[in-house]
Motif scaffolding. Structure first.
Motif, PDB file in Angstrom:
ATOM      1  N   SER A  52       0.803  -1.222   0.000  1.00  0.00           N
ATOM      2  CA  SER A  52       0.000   0.000   0.000  1.00  0.00           C
ATOM      3  C   SER A  52       0.836   1.273   0.000  1.00  0.00           C
ATOM      4  N   ALA A  53       2.040   1.188   0.502  1.00  0.00           N
ATOM      5  CA  ALA A  53       2.844   2.397   0.570  1.00  0.00           C
ATOM      6  C   ALA A  53       3.282   2.789  -0.835  1.00  0.00           C
ATOM      7  N   SER A  54       3.006   4.033  -1.206  1.00  0.00           N
ATOM      8  CA  SER A  54       3.354   4.446  -2.551  1.00  0.00           C
ATOM      9  C   SER A  54       4.710   5.139  -2.592  1.00  0.00           C
ATOM     10  N   ARG A  55       5.207   5.519  -1.414  1.00  0.00           N
ATOM     11  CA  ARG A  55       6.510   6.166  -1.393  1.00  0.00           C
ATOM     12  C   ARG A  55       7.585   5.139  -1.078  1.00  0.00           C
ATOM     13  N   PRO A  56       8.831   5.456  -1.487  1.00  0.00           N
ATOM     14  CA  PRO A  56       9.894   4.515  -1.163  1.00  0.00           C
ATOM     15  C   PRO A  56      10.077   4.402   0.352  1.00  0.00           C
ATOM     16  N   VAL A  57      10.555   3.256   0.775  1.00  0.00           N
ATOM     17  CA  VAL A  57      10.710   2.955   2.193  1.00  0.00           C
ATOM     18  C   VAL A  57      11.462   4.034   2.949  1.00  0.00           C
ATOM     19  N   SER A  58      12.558   4.492   2.384  1.00  0.00           N
ATOM     20  CA  SER A  58      13.421   5.409   3.119  1.00  0.00           C
ATOM     21  C   SER A  58      12.744   6.746   3.398  1.00  0.00           C
ATOM     22  N   ASP A  59      11.706   7.080   2.619  1.00  0.00           N
ATOM     23  CA  ASP A  59      11.036   8.363   2.808  1.00  0.00           C
ATOM     24  C   ASP A  59      10.380   8.511   4.177  1.00  0.00           C
ATOM     25  N   PHE A  60       9.955   7.396   4.760  1.00  0.00           N
ATOM     26  CA  PHE A  60       9.271   7.490   6.040  1.00  0.00           C
ATOM     27  C   PHE A  60      10.232   7.786   7.180  1.00  0.00           C
ATOM     28  N   GLY A  61      11.457   7.331   7.040  1.00  0.00           N
ATOM     29  CA  GLY A  61      12.475   7.664   8.028  1.00  0.00           C
ATOM     30  C   GLY A  61      12.043   7.371   9.454  1.00  0.00           C
ATOM     31  N   SER A  62      12.524   8.183  10.376  1.00  0.00           N
ATOM     32  CA  SER A  62      12.203   7.944  11.783  1.00  0.00           C
ATOM     33  C   SER A  62      11.804   9.229  12.488  1.00  0.00           C
ATOM     34  N   ASP A  63      11.609  10.312  11.726  1.00  0.00           N
ATOM     35  CA  ASP A  63      11.312  11.601  12.349  1.00  0.00           C
ATOM     36  C   ASP A  63       9.891  12.071  12.085  1.00  0.00           C
TER      37      ASP A  63
ATOM     38  N   LEU B 201       2.504   3.112  14.392  1.00  0.00           N
ATOM     39  CA  LEU B 201       3.825   3.368  14.970  1.00  0.00           C
ATOM     40  C   LEU B 201       4.072   4.859  14.841  1.00  0.00           C
ATOM     41  N   VAL B 202       4.477   5.495  15.937  1.00  0.00           N
ATOM     42  CA  VAL B 202       4.793   6.915  15.862  1.00  0.00           C
ATOM     43  C   VAL B 202       6.244   7.128  16.277  1.00  0.00           C
ATOM     44  N   ARG B 203       6.937   7.964  15.518  1.00  0.00           N
ATOM     45  CA  ARG B 203       8.324   8.319  15.837  1.00  0.00           C
ATOM     46  C   ARG B 203       8.379   9.837  15.820  1.00  0.00           C
ATOM     47  N   LEU B 204       8.714  10.424  16.961  1.00  0.00           N
ATOM     48  CA  LEU B 204       8.763  11.883  17.046  1.00  0.00           C
ATOM     49  C   LEU B 204      10.186  12.368  17.270  1.00  0.00           C
ATOM     50  N   GLY B 205      10.611  13.312  16.442  1.00  0.00           N
ATOM     51  CA  GLY B 205      11.935  13.912  16.564  1.00  0.00           C
ATOM     52  C   GLY B 205      11.798  15.390  16.890  1.00  0.00           C
ATOM     53  N   PRO B 206      12.007  16.268  15.893  1.00  0.00           N
ATOM     54  CA  PRO B 206      11.960  17.710  16.148  1.00  0.00           C
ATOM     55  C   PRO B 206      10.646  18.192  16.795  1.00  0.00           C
TER      56      PRO B 206
END
Ligand code: ZN
Length: 324
Positions: free
Chosen positions: A4-15, A32-37
């Motif tokens: 289902s993901a239309s963007r490449p994997v790396s685009d989601f990152g961790s931030d 899953l939530v990943r919060l950075g800045p």
């Protein structure tokens, strides 16, 4: 791994991202939530001491986990009121993507808690209650769910909330850490929520029936847990805190690591940002709602009315004459 993901994997990152996912063989889905800045802004702009920041960071991750499920442009708010050292936390999530928050704590009590090694998030929270509010704005009514806090912390309180209010088996994991990078120290928070939502509504009932009809009857108790859910929970239990907050571990990679044996389908991610809805206009409107005398009482030594936003610490001051 993701259909289902239309963007490449790396685009989601961790931030600053929320990723919905489903593990079909276990009839479980989650986020899953990943919060950075975004969480760093909330914690850094208030200058919270580390133990307080950890608790507020957990509350922020929980709020984004739950609020990102909203299907309309409203506000989801998590608020704690307790007798603990941190006696109030308020986190707002304005769907689809804005988060803000603040907390109130007793500095003396905190120093004492640190001295006696009782400054873990659940300990600072203490006893009281957790209120979850959904406000769709306009004429729509507000909905509020309340769970008691008995010193068990936010993860456990969230489990209880879902069992009580929605009767959905739910497990929540939260983690917060300071991350040291070339740019200095910054806060990160992560959370994962998983829920058992079998397609067949009879699934739980069957489990109950089965327990009644069991030939030996002795070993199976009423309301026995579904095997799929037991497995889902045991996989979630393997998540380490550092994995949830590791900036070098992408969110999709983490989900794959956890559920690859069963197959995980990851959906389009939603980015999250820190943003406050306060504005000069809104505060002026609020000040206009007071009487002339009330406004007079607010005037400071500099002859102006100073207003600081609790959420983002922005200070604004106003000339009282503008409102006469
Ligand atoms: Zn503000």
């Amino acid at each position: 791994m993701s259909e289902s993901a239309s963007r490449p994997v790396s685009d989601f990152g961790s931030d600053d991202v929320v990723l919905p996912f489903v593990v079909e063989p276990l009839e479980s889905r989650g986020r899953l939530v990943r919060l950075g800045p975004s969480v760093d802004r909330i914690l850094a702009q208030h200058g919270y001491p580390a133990p307080v920041a950890r608790l507020v960071g957990e509350a922020a991750a929980l709020t984004v986990l739950l609020g990102s499920a909203l299907k309309f442009e409203g506000r989801f708010q998590v608020q704690t009121r307790t007798e603990g050292v941190v006696d109030m936390i308020v986190i707002d999530f304005d769907a689809p993507d804005r988060v803000r928050g603040f907390a109130r704590f007793n500095a003396e009590g905190l120093a004492q808690a640190i001295a006696t090694h009782e400054a873990a998030p659940a300990q600072l929270l203490g006893r009281g209650h957790l209120a979850l509010t959904i406000d769709q704005g306009g004429d729509f009514s507000r909905y509020q769910g309340v769970v008691p806090l008995d010193g068990q912390g936010l993860e456990q309180a969230a489990h209880q909330y879902f069992l009580q209010s929605e009767q959905i088996p739910t497990v929540v994991r939260l983690a917060v850490a300071e991350s040291v990078t070339g740019d200095g120290v910054s806060w990160r928070a992560g959370g994962l929520m998983m829920q058992f939502l079998p397609q067949s509504v009879d699934r739980m009932r069957q489990a109950d029936l089965h327990s009644g009809d069991a030939p030996d009857g002795a070993n199976i108790q009423q309301g026995v847990e579904d095997d799929a859910w037991v497995e889902a929970k045991s996989l979630v239990a393997t998540i380490e805190d550092h994995e949830l907050v590791d900036p070098t571990l992408s969110s999709e990679r983490l989900l794959y690591r956890l559920f690859h044996e069963r197959g995980v389908k990851v959906f389009e991610g939603q980015s999250v940002q820190h943003a406050c809805s306060c504005s000069t206009q809104r505060i002026e409107d609020m000040l206009r709602g007071f009487t002339v005398q009330e406004r007079k009482d607010m005037v400071g030594d500099n002859g102006r009315i100073g207003v600081t936003c609790e959420f983002c610490s922005t200070h604004r001051d106003f000339d009282p004459k503008d409102f006469d």
